[in-house]
Enzyme design. Structure first.
Site, PDB file in Angstrom:
ATOM      1  N   ASP A 143       0.755  -1.251   0.000  1.00 37.22           N
ATOM      2  CA  ASP A 143       0.000   0.000   0.000  1.00 37.22           C
ATOM      3  C   ASP A 143       0.792   1.313   0.000  1.00 37.22           C
ATOM      4  O   ASP A 143       0.661   2.122  -0.892  1.00 37.22           O
ATOM      5  CB  ASP A 143      -0.933   0.013   1.216  1.00 37.22           C
ATOM      6  N   GLU A 149       2.496  -9.341  11.662  1.00 39.30           N
ATOM      7  CA  GLU A 149       2.313  -8.947  10.267  1.00 39.30           C
ATOM      8  C   GLU A 149       3.660  -8.566   9.627  1.00 39.30           C
ATOM      9  O   GLU A 149       3.966  -8.973   8.516  1.00 39.30           O
ATOM     10  CB  GLU A 149       1.355  -7.750  10.256  1.00 39.30           C
TER      11      GLU A 149
HETATM   12  C1  9WN Z   1      -5.713  -2.672   2.626  1.00 37.54           C
HETATM   13  C2  9WN Z   1      -4.578  -7.815   4.741  1.00 37.54           C
HETATM   14  C3  9WN Z   1      -4.019  -6.686   3.908  1.00 37.54           C
HETATM   15  C4  9WN Z   1      -2.901  -7.160   2.960  1.00 37.54           C
HETATM   16  C5  9WN Z   1      -2.150  -5.996   2.316  1.00 37.54           C
HETATM   17  C6  9WN Z   1      -1.696  -5.054   3.417  1.00 37.54           C
HETATM   18  C7  9WN Z   1      -2.885  -4.574   4.231  1.00 37.54           C
HETATM   19  C8  9WN Z   1      -5.023  -3.309   3.838  1.00 37.54           C
HETATM   20  C9  9WN Z   1      -4.952  -2.276   4.944  1.00 37.54           C
HETATM   21  O1  9WN Z   1      -3.559  -5.682   4.798  1.00 37.54           O
HETATM   22  O2  9WN Z   1      -3.751  -3.790   3.402  1.00 37.54           O
HETATM   23  O3  9WN Z   1      -5.995  -3.647   1.660  1.00 37.54           O
HETATM   24  O4  9WN Z   1      -6.009  -1.923   5.475  1.00 37.54           O
HETATM   25  O5  9WN Z   1      -3.854  -1.795   5.273  1.00 37.54           O
HETATM   26  O6  9WN Z   1      -1.001  -3.978   2.876  1.00 37.54           O
HETATM   27  O7  9WN Z   1      -1.059  -6.490   1.587  1.00 37.54           O
HETATM   28  O8  9WN Z   1      -3.447  -7.954   1.934  1.00 37.54           O
HETATM   29  O9  9WN Z   1      -3.552  -8.497   5.406  1.00 37.54           O
END
Ligand code: 9WN
Length: 445
Positions: free
Chosen positions: A178, A415
């Protein structure tokens, strides 16, 4: 197997069970209480080591949210879950696009296409188990196959950029990385409009420090892009005309190349030679596009800002995309592996463990605590080990796996991790981290 190893495997399996709703695996217990597209694929890989029916169910439930045009949305929402923003009420995908299903509610953008990699791993785990599970899993893969092909056709049709051959993203969330500095220049051109609805972020309540998450300014731009996508009915043709964020993503394209190879193999086994040819063609085109974007100066692949034509050369982990695509020329492979293990990456002297951070510690944008701007993401390490093994670089893969298991040995299964101190960051009990650990620990190969 050492006791520590068994304990970690048990802990990882426990986390995956605890994060299950019975139908989906939440990406994280509180921070991400829904099903994310690429998380689901990685989770299914980990589950395949311990529970094949659940591995199959994970992908079935994800594909229940597939759009009529083949897109697999980046989030399939759990109607019972709360606590995540932006949720289904913000996206309203079925209201803005006839392609979206009414139920389950989904987001209106997609994520990296790792699903065929998961199917391949699940089939391998089932073959190793043998008997009825193997038979069931082969039948399941044949059933899922047309959905996977529709997904790949969607990407080739709607997202391949004519000029660069790279797959186009209209939101940084589609990349899965992101707030990576790879997107800083294109995001600088996204202006959050005055009409943006007021919102309250929920993510920062679930982490120890807001510094580990994107900034409020980032979120304004994320929401602006959601708004633009809704106004365009989530249509790629319209977004190409008016989207204020349009990038050619080398990592996404590389994943697509590798996934197309595997899906072409499955097509062959299912006696669908025309599909196999089509998928092999997608793979070849995607791979060529990735290789064409390797920057001679850094040796890393560079994304492209499609609105300006500018190559985005920030040293991020996505630069190793050719390793993920596979089948690269020998000289390119040797240079990338030397880089990966060298002092700008996993060999940097300040690191707690020799693992590649999401952004090189030598890059000006490096921030060791903030999300995709520096921390080590174990799931990304897993993807690299998968790719290195595929290209025959088994020693390099084993070194990364061993270092990553050291990193995970405190059982937090977070994470992401601070690359210098080794501290767990973001959400504890992140499903895909547990899945990566399980796959490494229980791998039979
Ligand atoms: C937005 C779920 C997801 C991962 C992404 C990570 C994060 C979300 C957020 O979490 O993104 O989609 O709200 O930050 O960047 O890679 O799939 O783990």
């Amino acid at each position: 197997m050492m006791t520590g190893t068994l304990t970690l495997a048990a802990r990882a399996a426990y986390i995956l069970r605890d994060n299950s709703t019975g139908l989906i695996t939440r990406a994280a217990p509180a921070l991400y209480p829904h099903q994310w597209s690429w998380d689901a694929a990685f989770n299914a890989i980990g589950l395949a080591a311990v529970d094949l029916p659940r591995a199959r169910l994970e992908l079935d439930s994800l594909f229940s949210g597939q759009w009529r045009n083949g897109m697999v949305p980046h989030i399939v929402f759990d109607p019972a879950a709360d606590g995540y923003w932006p949720g289904p009420g913000c996206w309203q995908s079925a209201r803005f696009s006839e392609e979206a299903p009414e139920s389950p509610a989904t987001s209106g953008i997609c994520g990296p296409p790792v699903h065929a990699i998961a199917v391949d791993r699940i089939l391998a785990a089932a073959a190793a188990a043998g008997g009825r599970e193997d038979e069931l899993t082969r039948g399941w893969a044949a059933h899922l196959y047309p959905k996977l092909v529709a997904w790949h056709r969607f990407l080739a049709r709607d997202r391949a950029d004519k000029a660069t051959g790279l797959l186009t993203l209209f939101h940084g969330w589609e990349s899965g990385t992101d707030n990576s500095p790879r997107w800083d220049a294109p995001y600088a051109g996204v202006v959050a409009g005055a009409g943006l609805p007021a919102y309250v972020r929920k993510d920062t309540a679930h982490v120890a420090s807001a510094a580990q998450r994107p900034t409020d300014g980032d979120y304004d731009r994320y929401l602006q892009l959601v708004e633009e996508a809704r106004q365009a009915g989530f249509d790629a043709g319209l977004l190409r005309e008016c989207g204020s964020f349009q990038v050619g993503d080398v990592l996404f394209t590389a994943i697509f190349a590798a996934a197309c190879d595997l899906l072409a193999g499955l097509a062959g086994r299912l006696r669908k030679p025309d599909d196999a040819d089509e998928l092999a063609d997608y793979a070849a085109q995607a791979r060529a596009a990735v290789f064409c974007h390797v920057d001679e100066a850094t040796g890393l692949a560079a994304d492209v800002d499609l609105r300006t034509g500018q190559w985005l050369r920030t040293e991020t982990i996505a630069g190793f995309a050719p390793l993920i695509a596979g089948r690269m020329p020998g000289a390119m492979r040797r240079r990338l592996i030397a880089l990966l293990t060298g002092p700008r990456w996993a060999g940097h002297p300040g690191l707690r463990w020799p693992l590649p951070p999401s952004t090189s510690p030598c890059a000006p944008a490096f921030d060791p605590e903030c999300y995709w701007r520096g921390p080590v993401w174990p799931v990304f390490t897993w993807l690299l080990t998968w790719a290195l093994r595929r290209s025959g670089d088994t020693q390099a893969a084993a070194r990364l796996r061993d270092a990553s298991l050291q990193q995970l040995s405190d059982g937090t299964l977070a994470e992401y991790y601070h690359p210098m101190t080794g501290a767990p960051l973001g959400s504890p009990g992140q499903s895909w981290t547990a899945a990566a650990a399980l796959d490494w620990l229980l791998d039979q190969e």
